[in-house]
Design an enzyme around this catalytic site. Structure first.
Site, PDB file in Angstrom:
ATOM      1  N   ASP A 243       2.934   0.030  -5.765  1.00  0.00           N
ATOM      2  CA  ASP A 243       3.641   1.020  -4.686  1.00  0.00           C
ATOM      3  C   ASP A 243       2.549   1.174  -3.719  1.00  0.00           C
ATOM      4  OD1 ASP A 243       5.957   2.492  -4.041  1.00  0.00           O
ATOM      5  OD2 ASP A 243       4.356   3.618  -3.738  1.00  0.00           O
ATOM      6  N   ILE A 244       2.636   0.854  -2.359  1.00  0.00           N
ATOM      7  CA  ILE A 244       1.751   1.280  -1.598  1.00  0.00           C
ATOM      8  C   ILE A 244       1.561   2.839  -1.377  1.00  0.00           C
ATOM      9  CG2 ILE A 244       1.297   1.197   0.980  1.00  0.00           C
ATOM     10  CD1 ILE A 244       2.687  -1.463   1.129  1.00  0.00           C
TER      11      ILE A 244
END
Length: 288
Positions: A243-244
């Site tokens: 997840d960024i």
């Protein structure tokens, strides 16, 4: 009409909960009166339950009410599950005071891991939100629900599987769905109808069992499965390393000049178990 007063163990910051829900235009939230109306589905019947915060972070209390007394106990149980009232946050908070996340947990003290209102709608929303910025994701979801969903007492319910399975790609294209995303969301409805996917059974399965089942469906990848496990089922020990947002939060936390590597993230997260989902939640909050 029914009403109950519920008290739980603190800390629990209900105001943070409803502020978060207020970002979604489909949700009915009154921040001034500390109230949210929650759509719930029990045995294929739809109910609207209103929850009002009447306590404090340290002494949380709630007024819970509904118009329909049928399945009242089930309604209360589902509200407790959604708002995670059954999970004491104090031992989780104390656990993180001995870690690198102590400052973040102090800043966001009492923030629970609240679920989406319904597991099936959570899967729909995850598919719709894929690869979209948050503003357009909310807009597209709102169009979708207001076109194919159901409104009860000014509260919107996502469409059920039967409705979804009969939607056409062309109808969704008119709402600005991509062709592929339209096919994915319709396929989800058809998977439930033909028995390929049983949402109720998923809740009783392990994370690995759920992953193996969901990943077979078109349009569902690891990110979607992890989001479903977190916000659809409330699994407590998940950490989405791809997840960024998590990567950016760790970059900020450790003052890195680039995003952390997978090996670094695997090393960081060891000290946060068995509450990795809460580590992820508080890291997301730290950069919002």
């Amino acid at each position: 009409m029914w009403q109950e007063i519920i008290t739980i163990e603190g800390p629990y910051d209900f105001d943070r909960v409803i502020e978060r829900h207020a970002l979604d235009p489909l949700n009915v939230v009154d921040l001034q009166h500390r109230t949210i109306k929650i759509p719930i589905v029990i045995n294929h019947s739809r109910y609207v339950v209103e929850v009002t915060g009447i306590g404090t972070v340290e002494k949380p209390a709630f007024k819970v009410s509904g118009r329909n007394e049928k399945h009242k106990a089930d309604q209360l149980k589902r509200i407790s599950e959604i708002l995670q009232w059954q999970i004491p946050l104090k031992p989780i908070h104390q656990h993180f005071q001995k870690t690198d996340l102590s400052g973040i947990f102090q800043e966001h003290y009492g923030t629970p891991l609240v679920l989406d209102f319904d597991p099936f709608s959570c899967l729909m929303k995850c598919i719709i939100h894929q690869q979209l910025n948050m503003a357009f994701a909310h807009t597209l979801t709102e169009r979708f629900v207001k076109t194919f969903g159901t409104n009860i007492d000014d509260v919107w319910f996502y469409p059920n599987a039967e409705t979804l399975a009969n939607v056409t790609v062309e109808e969704l294209r008119e709402l600005q769905f991509s062709t592929r995303k339209a096919e994915y969301i319709i396929g989800l409805g058809k998977a439930v109808i033909d028995g390929t996917l049983n949402i109720e059974i998923l809740a009783r399965q392990t994370d690995d069992e759920i992953y193996r089942q969901l990943i077979k469906l078109r349009g569902i990848g690891p990110w979607t499965v992890q989001n479903f496990l977190l916000f659809g089922l409330g699994r407590a020990n998940l950490f989405p390393t791809t997840d960024i947002g998590i990567q950016n939060a760790l970059k900020k936390l450790y003052n890195l000049d680039r995003k952390p590597t997978v090996d670094e993230m695997e090393r960081y997260k060891q000290m946060w178990e068995p509450y990795l989902s809460y580590a992820a939640l508080y890291l997301w909050r730290s950069i919002e």
